[in-house]
Write a protein that holds these residues in place. Structure first.
Motif, mmCIF file in Angstrom:
data_model
loop_
_atom_site.group_PDB
_atom_site.id
_atom_site.type_symbol
_atom_site.label_atom_id
_atom_site.label_comp_id
_atom_site.label_asym_id
_atom_site.label_seq_id
_atom_site.Cartn_x
_atom_site.Cartn_y
_atom_site.Cartn_z
ATOM 1 N N MET A 1 1.214 -1.379 -0.322
ATOM 2 C CA MET A 1 0.026 0.969 0.037
ATOM 3 C C MET A 1 0.704 1.262 -0.063
ATOM 4 S SD MET A 1 -3.973 -0.637 0.176
ATOM 5 C CE MET A 1 -3.881 0.832 0.706
ATOM 6 N N HIS A 2 2.215 1.442 0.468
ATOM 7 C CA HIS A 2 2.771 2.098 0.460
ATOM 8 C C HIS A 2 2.946 2.951 -0.339
ATOM 9 C CE1 HIS A 2 5.484 -1.354 0.424
ATOM 10 N NE2 HIS A 2 7.268 -0.272 -0.368
ATOM 11 N N PHE A 3 4.090 1.754 -1.851
ATOM 12 C CA PHE A 3 3.604 2.272 -3.532
ATOM 13 C C PHE A 3 2.165 3.033 -3.537
ATOM 14 C CE2 PHE A 3 6.814 -1.483 -4.560
ATOM 15 C CZ PHE A 3 7.567 -0.417 -4.329
ATOM 16 N N LEU A 4 1.683 2.527 -3.116
ATOM 17 C CA LEU A 4 -0.020 3.061 -3.583
ATOM 18 C C LEU A 4 0.107 4.610 -3.327
ATOM 19 C CD1 LEU A 4 -2.417 3.198 -5.184
ATOM 20 C CD2 LEU A 4 -3.478 2.030 -3.596
ATOM 21 N N PHE A 5 0.515 5.016 -2.118
ATOM 22 C CA PHE A 5 0.387 5.891 -1.396
ATOM 23 C C PHE A 5 0.451 7.595 -1.547
ATOM 24 C CE2 PHE A 5 2.170 8.769 2.171
ATOM 25 C CZ PHE A 5 0.143 10.159 2.186
ATOM 26 N N LEU A 6 2.022 7.084 -2.008
ATOM 27 C CA LEU A 6 3.078 7.252 -2.597
ATOM 28 C C LEU A 6 2.462 7.905 -4.244
ATOM 29 C CD1 LEU A 6 6.584 5.730 -2.128
ATOM 30 C CD2 LEU A 6 5.774 7.732 -0.779
ATOM 31 N N ALA A 7 2.043 7.238 -4.705
ATOM 32 C CA ALA A 7 1.494 7.420 -5.952
ATOM 33 C C ALA A 7 0.571 8.357 -6.043
ATOM 34 C CB ALA A 7 1.106 5.971 -7.141
ATOM 35 N N TYR A 8 -0.373 8.098 -4.872
ATOM 36 C CA TYR A 8 -1.629 9.510 -4.408
ATOM 37 C C TYR A 8 -1.046 10.992 -4.437
ATOM 38 C CZ TYR A 8 -3.949 12.274 -0.652
ATOM 39 O OH TYR A 8 -3.777 13.318 0.223
ATOM 40 N N LEU A 9 0.449 10.742 -3.320
ATOM 41 C CA LEU A 9 1.278 11.855 -2.790
ATOM 42 C C LEU A 9 1.728 12.388 -4.391
ATOM 43 C CD1 LEU A 9 1.480 13.927 -0.748
ATOM 44 C CD2 LEU A 9 3.351 12.710 -0.647
ATOM 45 N N SER A 10 2.103 11.962 -5.146
ATOM 46 C CA SER A 10 2.559 12.151 -6.212
ATOM 47 C C SER A 10 2.093 12.606 -7.360
ATOM 48 C CB SER A 10 3.427 11.526 -6.767
ATOM 49 O OG SER A 10 4.706 10.952 -5.983
ATOM 50 N N PHE A 11 0.629 12.492 -7.764
ATOM 51 C CA PHE A 11 -0.351 12.958 -8.612
ATOM 52 C C PHE A 11 -1.150 14.272 -8.137
ATOM 53 C CE2 PHE A 11 -1.378 8.077 -10.588
ATOM 54 C CZ PHE A 11 0.296 8.656 -11.636
ATOM 55 N N THR A 12 -0.804 14.175 -6.799
ATOM 56 C CA THR A 12 -1.671 15.287 -6.409
ATOM 57 C C THR A 12 -0.605 16.601 -6.617
ATOM 58 O OG1 THR A 12 -3.116 14.334 -4.826
ATOM 59 C CG2 THR A 12 -2.607 16.415 -4.485
ATOM 60 N N LEU A 13 0.912 16.153 -5.952
ATOM 61 C CA LEU A 13 1.549 17.389 -6.293
ATOM 62 C C LEU A 13 2.105 18.002 -7.972
ATOM 63 C CD1 LEU A 13 3.610 16.141 -3.299
ATOM 64 C CD2 LEU A 13 2.773 18.291 -3.368
#
Length: 296
Positions: free
Chosen positions: A1-13
């Protein structure tokens, strides 16, 4: 799930960087230049990660289609953010899961289950509410900042369809070529996309074109371009890594719904883009549709 969280953070930024970019720049040649730099950065990162390998014909074909569509998507995304409120525009973008669902129903003759039917109905409701949305008033009865949907909605809808195609191609690559390195796919996809942008810029320059916006604010342009390239690169790589551990029926709905809510709050609280009459209702129905279509 950490990959998914980092992907969400990257797309948001990345989205926030896109919004910041559109507050300063708007010309077509500037957007192409912006796109070329971002795609080149992503290509370079993929190359450093071992992406410079000869792919199979299937992966190369998928990467080529992805790269070309990505160029068009990012360009139209910038236009959408320059014309409309970030929160509602991002909501429309994140309804892109409707694309693989409709493709499955019309092309592959998949059955229409309850979740799919409810999800499609929710998407239709969001579209109707978007078109009929009105300006909200603050506590003192004054109209808040408002941009009519006819200004931004048609472009956002087209961008949504292209964005949905990108998600479909990513998932097809993971499912059809599981042994292919994610870095290899990304390297060829973004190499093709970046090459297309640089060729178009070269043609523009040969025709006597100039880049007045870039030369007038070189530091701002360089910063926005670099950050968007880094965040877009990280997001696309991380989401494909996440798909190796998390089913797409969980990854895309969770990423889409979390990103939609976050961007809507940033739009209202930071950019002061007025909360419209149906804004909260559209947000709730939109998040529900993202989840329903993702698990269908």
């Amino acid at each position: 799930m950490h990959f998914l969280f980092l992907a969400y953070l990257s797309f948001t930024l990345r989205t926030v960087c896109n919004k910041e970019y559109t507050r300063r720049f708007s010309k077509t040649e500037t957007n192409l230049f912006f796109n070329a730099i971002g795609l080149s950065i992503t290509c370079l990162i993929s190359a450093l990660g071992g992406g410079i390998q000869a792919p199979g014909s299937l992966v190369l074909g998928l990467a080529a289609v992805f790269g070309i569509i990505f160029v068009a998507t990012v360009y139209l995304m910038l236009v959408s953010y320059s014309k409309g409120p970030m929160g509602l525009v991002a909501l429309i973008f994140n309804l892109s899961s409707i694309v693989p669902v409709i493709a499955g129903l019309t092309i592959f003759h998949e059955s229409l289950g309850l979740y799919k039917a409810l999800g499609l109905l929710c998407v239709l409701c969001v579209f109707l509410l978007s078109w009929r949305d009105k300006a909200a008033k603050d506590r003192e009865g004054k109209l808040m900042e408002y941009i009519p949907p006819k200004v931004w909605l048609p472009i956002a809808l087209l961008t949504m369809l292209l964005n949905g195609s990108l998600s479909t191609i990513q998932n097809m690559t993971v499912q059809w070529a599981p042994d292919t390195s994610i870095m290899v796919f990304n390297f060829w996809a973004f190499l093709i996309g970046a090459s297309l942008c640089w060729i178009l810029l070269f043609i523009h320059k040969l025709r006597g074109g100039h880049f007045e916006e870039v030369t007038s604010q070189p530091k701002a342009f360089a910063l926005d371009s670099t950050l968007c390239g880094l965040f877009a690169s990280a997001g696309n790589i991380l989401i494909m890594y996440a798909l190796q551990y998390v089913p797409s029926t969980i990854a895309y709905p969770l990423n889409g719904s979390a990103g939609t809510i976050t961007l809507y709050l940033i739009s209202v609280l930071y950019y002061k883009e007025g909360r419209t009459r149906y804004g909260i209702l559209m947000l709730a129905i939109g998040v529900l549709s993202i989840v329903l279509l993702g698990i269908a």
